[in-house]
Design an enzyme around this catalytic site. Structure first.
Site, PDB file in Angstrom:
ATOM      1  N   GLY A  30     -43.333 -19.662  -4.469  1.00 53.16           N
ATOM      2  CA  GLY A  30     -43.605 -18.243  -4.275  1.00 53.16           C
ATOM      3  C   GLY A  30     -44.214 -17.976  -2.918  1.00 53.16           C
ATOM      4  N   GLY A 101     -41.252 -15.690  -9.743  1.00 55.32           N
ATOM      5  CA  GLY A 101     -40.532 -16.368  -8.670  1.00 55.32           C
ATOM      6  C   GLY A 101     -39.381 -17.214  -9.157  1.00 55.32           C
ATOM      7  N   GLU A 107     -43.041 -25.067 -13.035  1.00 57.98           N
ATOM      8  CA  GLU A 107     -44.442 -24.747 -12.751  1.00 57.98           C
ATOM      9  C   GLU A 107     -45.325 -25.108 -13.940  1.00 57.98           C
ATOM     10  OE1 GLU A 107     -44.298 -21.001  -9.625  1.00 57.98           O
ATOM     11  OE2 GLU A 107     -44.066 -20.599 -11.748  1.00 57.98           O
TER      12      GLU A 107
END
Length: 227
Positions: A30, A101, A107
């Site tokens: 991001g 994102g 993540e």
């Protein structure tokens, strides 16, 4: 650099202060995390010895360009520190929404394997209650996605499959993203369990009890909130 970009840059520089020589680092995805990755790359060029686990193909490409040595999550026993951004954060709990994102699943996997997760945000991402502004991204398998979407809708949200250039957005793991808009999320932990219990859901963007520190940058300066 715009005022918002400057705030993101300041927060990223503060977060990178937690990096130590010899660490395995989770490298976030991001616009805000990119500032941190670039600063880490600069320090690697000055002699910092670390290994990075990227949370997306975009981050892996950037890190490679910057000369950051990369490994996969399967190559290491654990990650010492992950620096990433967030789409919304409740500073009273340090619970956050992530995934706008598009790197949600990776993540989350990296964060769960990390001893200390530090998130960096500008003041626009701080909210009194999660779900006030940002949708909750949910990664789902493409097979039967519309039925999964209906089950998510039944939880009390509006749902929309994310697209890019008129086509379904495909994550690095080959899945779809469903953006779920709630009128606030008063109990993130309970909602997280309900969403994860739906067949077809791979992962969701509620990061509950995961972040150790949140670095925020505003016109008043950079502040660190710890859990």
């Amino acid at each position: 650099m715009s005022d918002v970009q400057q705030l993101k840059h300041e927060a990223a520089l503060r977060a990178v202060e937690y990096v130590r020589d010899g660490m395995v680092l989770g490298l976030g995805t991001g616009s805000t995390a990119t500032f941190a990755v670039r600063e880490i790359g600069r320090r690697v060029g000055e002699g910092l010895r670390i290994r990075g686990v990227p949370t997306s193909e975009r981050t892996a490409t950037l890190a490679t360009e910057l000369g950051i040595p990369l490994v996969t999550l399967d190559d290491v026993e654990g990650i010492d520190l992950t620096i990433d951004g967030a789409d919304e954060v409740d500073l009273s709990t340090l619970n956050v929404i992530k995934g706008l994102g598009g790197a949600l699943l990776r993540e989350k996997l990296v964060a769960l394997a990390t001893a200390e997760v530090v998130l960096i945000v500008d003041e626009s991402k701080v909210v009194p209650q999660l779900g006030d502004h940002a949708p909750l991204p949910v990664e789902v398998v493409p097979f039967g996605w519309s039925r999964t979407c209906s089950a998510l809708h039944a939880l009390g949200c509006t749902t929309e499959r994310r697209t890019r250039d008129g086509e379904p957005y495909i994550t690095d793991s080959g899945n779809y993203l469903i953006d779920c808009r709630f009128q606030g999320i008063p109990d993130p932990a309970t909602l997280a369990q309900k969403v994860k219990g739906i067949s077809g859901v791979v992962e969701h963007g509620l990061f509950v009890g995961i972040a150790r520190r949140v670095v925020t940058a505003s016109s008043d300066g950079v502040k660190v909130v710890e859990r």
